[in-house]
Write a protein that holds these residues in place. Structure first.
Motif, mmCIF file in Angstrom:
data_model
loop_
_atom_site.group_PDB
_atom_site.id
_atom_site.type_symbol
_atom_site.label_atom_id
_atom_site.label_comp_id
_atom_site.label_asym_id
_atom_site.label_seq_id
_atom_site.Cartn_x
_atom_site.Cartn_y
_atom_site.Cartn_z
ATOM 1 N N LEU A 1 5.334 33.004 47.270
ATOM 2 C CA LEU A 1 6.148 31.831 47.579
ATOM 3 C C LEU A 1 5.602 31.098 48.798
ATOM 4 O O LEU A 1 5.602 29.859 48.840
ATOM 5 C CB LEU A 1 7.594 32.243 47.812
ATOM 6 C CG LEU A 1 8.414 32.548 46.555
ATOM 7 C CD1 LEU A 1 9.801 33.055 46.943
ATOM 8 C CD2 LEU A 1 8.532 31.314 45.672
ATOM 9 N N ARG A 2 5.160 31.843 49.801
ATOM 10 C CA ARG A 2 4.588 31.186 50.986
ATOM 11 C C ARG A 2 3.326 30.407 50.616
ATOM 12 O O ARG A 2 3.074 29.327 51.154
ATOM 13 C CB ARG A 2 4.319 32.213 52.080
ATOM 14 C CG ARG A 2 5.591 32.838 52.652
ATOM 15 C CD ARG A 2 5.312 33.589 53.953
ATOM 16 N NE ARG A 2 4.409 34.714 53.762
ATOM 17 C CZ ARG A 2 4.790 35.949 53.416
ATOM 18 N NH1 ARG A 2 6.072 36.209 53.184
ATOM 19 N NH2 ARG A 2 3.911 36.914 53.281
ATOM 20 N N GLU A 3 2.532 30.941 49.685
ATOM 21 C CA GLU A 3 1.346 30.209 49.225
ATOM 22 C C GLU A 3 1.750 28.886 48.572
ATOM 23 O O GLU A 3 1.119 27.850 48.803
ATOM 24 C CB GLU A 3 0.564 31.052 48.210
ATOM 25 C CG GLU A 3 -0.156 32.253 48.798
ATOM 26 C CD GLU A 3 -0.855 33.065 47.708
ATOM 27 O OE1 GLU A 3 -0.875 32.609 46.535
ATOM 28 O OE2 GLU A 3 -1.384 34.138 48.028
ATOM 29 N N PHE A 4 2.786 28.927 47.751
ATOM 30 C CA PHE A 4 3.238 27.701 47.085
ATOM 31 C C PHE A 4 3.816 26.713 48.095
ATOM 32 O O PHE A 4 3.597 25.496 47.977
ATOM 33 C CB PHE A 4 4.250 28.025 45.989
ATOM 34 C CG PHE A 4 3.621 28.228 44.644
ATOM 35 C CD1 PHE A 4 3.597 27.207 43.716
ATOM 36 C CD2 PHE A 4 3.025 29.436 44.314
ATOM 37 C CE1 PHE A 4 3.004 27.374 42.474
ATOM 38 C CE2 PHE A 4 2.434 29.626 43.077
ATOM 39 C CZ PHE A 4 2.417 28.594 42.147
ATOM 40 N N GLU A 5 4.581 27.204 49.063
ATOM 41 C CA GLU A 5 5.096 26.297 50.095
ATOM 42 C C GLU A 5 3.949 25.586 50.804
ATOM 43 O O GLU A 5 3.987 24.370 51.018
ATOM 44 C CB GLU A 5 5.947 27.060 51.109
ATOM 45 C CG GLU A 5 7.342 27.397 50.641
ATOM 46 C CD GLU A 5 8.292 27.656 51.808
ATOM 47 O OE1 GLU A 5 7.981 27.212 52.937
ATOM 48 O OE2 GLU A 5 9.347 28.281 51.583
ATOM 49 N N ALA A 6 2.913 26.343 51.188
ATOM 50 C CA ALA A 6 1.781 25.753 51.903
ATOM 51 C C ALA A 6 1.063 24.727 51.032
ATOM 52 O O ALA A 6 0.667 23.647 51.511
ATOM 53 C CB ALA A 6 0.814 26.853 52.341
ATOM 54 N N ALA A 7 0.908 25.041 49.745
ATOM 55 C CA ALA A 7 0.224 24.119 48.842
ATOM 56 C C ALA A 7 1.024 22.835 48.659
ATOM 57 O O ALA A 7 0.463 21.732 48.621
ATOM 58 C CB ALA A 7 -0.014 24.796 47.495
ATOM 59 N N VAL A 8 2.333 22.951 48.541
ATOM 60 C CA VAL A 8 3.191 21.768 48.388
ATOM 61 C C VAL A 8 3.112 20.896 49.634
ATOM 62 O O VAL A 8 2.978 19.667 49.546
ATOM 63 C CB VAL A 8 4.639 22.199 48.094
ATOM 64 C CG1 VAL A 8 5.606 21.042 48.285
ATOM 65 C CG2 VAL A 8 4.746 22.753 46.674
ATOM 66 N N ARG A 9 3.170 21.517 50.798
ATOM 67 C CA ARG A 9 3.104 20.752 52.052
ATOM 68 C C ARG A 9 1.771 20.030 52.203
ATOM 69 O O ARG A 9 1.716 18.925 52.755
ATOM 70 C CB ARG A 9 3.330 21.677 53.238
ATOM 71 C CG ARG A 9 4.752 22.229 53.354
ATOM 72 C CD ARG A 9 4.832 23.191 54.534
ATOM 73 N NE ARG A 9 6.123 23.840 54.650
ATOM 74 C CZ ARG A 9 7.197 23.312 55.237
ATOM 75 N NH1 ARG A 9 7.113 22.096 55.764
ATOM 76 N NH2 ARG A 9 8.325 23.976 55.284
ATOM 77 N N ALA A 10 0.688 20.662 51.730
ATOM 78 C CA ALA A 10 -0.648 20.091 51.903
ATOM 79 C C ALA A 10 -1.033 19.133 50.783
ATOM 80 O O ALA A 10 -2.108 18.536 50.828
ATOM 81 C CB ALA A 10 -1.684 21.222 51.975
ATOM 82 N N SER A 11 -0.158 18.954 49.796
ATOM 83 C CA SER A 11 -0.519 18.201 48.590
ATOM 84 C C SER A 11 -0.607 16.695 48.801
ATOM 85 O O SER A 11 -1.235 15.994 48.012
ATOM 86 C CB SER A 11 0.504 18.484 47.484
ATOM 87 O OG SER A 11 1.773 17.929 47.823
ATOM 88 N N GLY A 12 0.059 16.194 49.848
ATOM 89 C CA GLY A 12 0.124 14.753 50.040
ATOM 90 C C GLY A 12 1.209 14.089 49.219
ATOM 91 O O GLY A 12 1.407 12.866 49.310
ATOM 92 N N LEU A 13 1.938 14.873 48.424
ATOM 93 C CA LEU A 13 3.025 14.342 47.612
ATOM 94 C C LEU A 13 4.344 14.413 48.379
ATOM 95 O O LEU A 13 4.497 15.213 49.295
ATOM 96 C CB LEU A 13 3.144 15.151 46.311
ATOM 97 C CG LEU A 13 1.890 15.219 45.438
ATOM 98 C CD1 LEU A 13 2.130 16.142 44.249
ATOM 99 C CD2 LEU A 13 1.482 13.831 44.970
ATOM 100 N N ASP A 14 5.272 13.583 47.986
ATOM 101 C CA ASP A 14 6.632 13.662 48.509
ATOM 102 C C ASP A 14 7.221 15.000 48.041
ATOM 103 O O ASP A 14 7.182 15.307 46.854
ATOM 104 C CB ASP A 14 7.448 12.493 47.948
ATOM 105 C CG ASP A 14 8.844 12.421 48.521
ATOM 106 O OD1 ASP A 14 8.984 11.946 49.647
ATOM 107 O OD2 ASP A 14 9.781 12.832 47.822
ATOM 108 N N PHE A 15 7.739 15.806 48.974
ATOM 109 C CA PHE A 15 8.191 17.138 48.570
ATOM 110 C C PHE A 15 9.532 17.481 49.194
ATOM 111 O O PHE A 15 9.911 16.991 50.261
ATOM 112 C CB PHE A 15 7.162 18.212 48.959
ATOM 113 C CG PHE A 15 7.078 18.468 50.443
ATOM 114 C CD1 PHE A 15 7.931 19.380 51.061
ATOM 115 C CD2 PHE A 15 6.153 17.798 51.239
ATOM 116 C CE1 PHE A 15 7.867 19.612 52.431
ATOM 117 C CE2 PHE A 15 6.082 18.022 52.608
ATOM 118 C CZ PHE A 15 6.946 18.938 53.210
ATOM 119 N N THR A 16 10.246 18.365 48.496
ATOM 120 C CA THR A 16 11.455 18.997 49.008
ATOM 121 C C THR A 16 11.344 20.480 48.689
ATOM 122 O O THR A 16 10.985 20.846 47.567
ATOM 123 C CB THR A 16 12.724 18.430 48.351
ATOM 124 O OG1 THR A 16 12.741 17.004 48.486
ATOM 125 C CG2 THR A 16 13.973 19.020 48.985
#
Length: 288
Positions: free
Chosen positions: A122-137
């Protein structure tokens, strides 16, 4: 179009319904692509739902369900304890498809126990979402009320619950509330970059949950408290060892942050979070 992974799970089923109901209630209707590793062959008659076979641990399989989507809902499900590919590949596929918004279901434990091996994925996915450049929640729920489904067989057969840590209370969250928060974040502006901690409205122990099931059934249900060792052996039949250990650590010795009742469900939805009793009332048939 919104792509929903884990669409047959406890959160995903409700989320698909909420997103399509929003269109029926007057909001602009959007197609929902409901993704599962074992999809239904049809949408059950609900318009605007297309089922697709794929999973989040295989970005190549997600490319077709993502085509044309503006938003993506990610829940790991069976991928949670898998050693899958780099989640950045999924986020890259989403960006390539034109996705602008991502909502990820993580876990409260990702923050409260940042070194826990059980939540590394889950921490890997959180980091990937944050680094994606997309709008995220990012949604970080605590324990799910629906974990009580694990008791269904012995409740039906013996009117008995077997569980460890009978009197340790946690603020378990109704998966329907997670779905409702996700639907809001997927459809509405103002949730970009936000991290929501999602809990129920009260601390409730396995003994109190058992009493709630008993009340819903109108029959006595007995709780038998298991020693940690017995619970670990039982859970190890269907969970990796590190996941079992991490789960029992939280259930048996919760940190202060894991006991905190969050107001984020009410902040997002404008209503209080639902309690365990309400979840049982909607799902009592599973225990009959």
């Amino acid at each position: 179009m919104i792509t929903v992974t884990g669409a047959t799970g406890n959160i995903g089923r409700t989320l698909v319904d909420l997103l399509t109901e929003a269109g029926e209630d007057g909001a602009e209707a959007e197609e929902v692509v409901a993704v599962s590793r074992h999809p239904r062959q049809a949408s059950g008659g609900r318009p605007g739902v297309r089922w697709a076979e794929a999973h989040v641990g295989d970005a190549a399989s997600m490319r077709a369900p993502l085509a044309g989507a503006r938003a993506l809902f990610i829940v790991l499900g069976g991928e949670l304890n898998a050693r899958g590919e780099d989640p950045k590949l999924l986020l890259r596929a989403a960006a390539d498809a034109g996705v602008e918004r991502v909502v990820l279901v993580s876990s409260q434990v990702s923050a409260t126990r940042p070194e826990a091996a059980s939540h590394a994925r889950l921490r890997e996915f959180e980091a990937a979402v944050r680094a994606s450049g997309l709008d995220f929640t990012i949604l970080r729920p605590g324990g799910f009320a629906s974990n009580a489904f694990a008791w269904a067989d012995t409740i039906r057969a013996k009117r008995t619950v077997f569980a460890p840590f009978a009197d340790v209370a946690l603020p378990v969250v109704d998966p329907a509330d997670i779905a409702a928060v996700a639907a809001t974040a997927l459809r509405e502006d103002g949730h970009g970059g936000r991290v929501y901690e999602l809990t129920g409205p009260e601390l409730i122990s396995p003994r109190q949950q058992t009493a709630a099931v008993s009340a819903a059934l109108g029959e006595e249900v007995t709780l038998v408290e298991l020693p940690r060792e017995e619970a670990q052996a039982a859970m190890a039949r269907f969970m990796p060892e590190e996941a079992v250990t991490g789960t029992l650590d939280v259930l048996g010795a919760p940190l202060l942050a894991e006991l905190r009742i969050s107001a984020d469900v009410e902040t997002v939805l404008g209503r209080p979070a639902g309690g365990f009793g309400g979840w049982v009332g909607r799902n009592v048939a599973a225990f009959r």
